[in-house]
Scaffold this active site. Structure first.
Site, PDB file in Angstrom:
ATOM      1  N   GLN A  90       0.876  -1.173   0.000  1.00 39.69           N
ATOM      2  CA  GLN A  90       0.000   0.000   0.000  1.00 39.69           C
ATOM      3  C   GLN A  90       0.917   1.228   0.000  1.00 39.69           C
ATOM      4  O   GLN A  90       1.433   1.634   1.038  1.00 39.69           O
ATOM      5  CB  GLN A  90      -0.908  -0.026   1.232  1.00 39.69           C
ATOM      6  N   VAL A  92       0.381   4.405  -0.425  1.00 39.62           N
ATOM      7  CA  VAL A  92      -0.142   5.534   0.350  1.00 39.62           C
ATOM      8  C   VAL A  92      -1.018   4.942   1.450  1.00 39.62           C
ATOM      9  O   VAL A  92      -1.949   4.188   1.159  1.00 39.62           O
ATOM     10  CB  VAL A  92      -0.976   6.490  -0.546  1.00 39.62           C
ATOM     11  N   HIS A  96      -7.422   2.700  -0.557  1.00 43.23           N
ATOM     12  CA  HIS A  96      -7.708   2.992  -1.961  1.00 43.23           C
ATOM     13  C   HIS A  96      -7.904   1.692  -2.719  1.00 43.23           C
ATOM     14  O   HIS A  96      -7.295   0.676  -2.413  1.00 43.23           O
ATOM     15  CB  HIS A  96      -6.628   3.856  -2.613  1.00 43.23           C
ATOM     16  N   HIS A  98      -7.960  -0.016  -6.528  1.00 42.45           N
ATOM     17  CA  HIS A  98      -7.557   0.097  -7.927  1.00 42.45           C
ATOM     18  C   HIS A  98      -8.636  -0.529  -8.803  1.00 42.45           C
ATOM     19  O   HIS A  98      -9.113  -1.628  -8.508  1.00 42.45           O
ATOM     20  CB  HIS A  98      -6.258  -0.678  -8.186  1.00 42.45           C
TER      21      HIS A  98
END
Length: 135
Positions: A90, A92, A96, A98
């Site tokens: 990960q 960041v 999130h 994708h």
């Protein structure tokens, strides 16, 4: 806190935005696997999927589902790859997802890591039991 995706959500970092509402923001990945590769992030800073509340999970994944369909249609893709890393890989530390458009013979080989097998059926059964027990 200096979270890149929180800065994107706040409009402080320019991105090629695709979608934004009160639950999520979606934008083009700046290093796409293929054109149309999106990142979807929740507005609230949460590091991982397990930090998302139950009340947030449904709305977040409703947006992911809708955006997946849009990527497939918009990019004339035969399908898609949808993935979320938790901590490992990960880049960041803000949840999130994708969404990557896929087509036959696009050069992407299954998952991004080598596949293995269970030693035997007992190993598979023990593994399943460990997960059921943790659940």
């Amino acid at each position: 806190m200096d979270c890149l995706f929180c800065r994107v959500v706040a409009g402080e970092v320019p991105v090629d935005s695709v979608f934004a509402d009160e639950h999520a923001v979606a934008f083009l990945d700046h290093r796409p696997l293929f054109p149309g590769h999106l990142l979807v992030v929740p507005r609230r800073h949460v590091p991982t999927l397990t930090d998302l509340t139950e009340d947030e999970t449904g709305p977040y994944y409703t947006r992911v589902r809708r955006l997946t369909a849009a990527v497939e249609r918009g990019m004339d893709a035969a399908g898609s790859f949808v993935a979320t890393n938790n901590r490992i890989s990960q880049s960041v530390p803000h949840l999130h997802t994708h969404i990557v458009p896929r087509n036959p013979k696009d050069g992407l080989r299954g998952f991004f890591w080598p596949r293995t097998r269970y030693r035997d059926s007992a190993h598979a059964a023990t593994t399943a039991t460990r997960i059921r027990t943790a659940l």
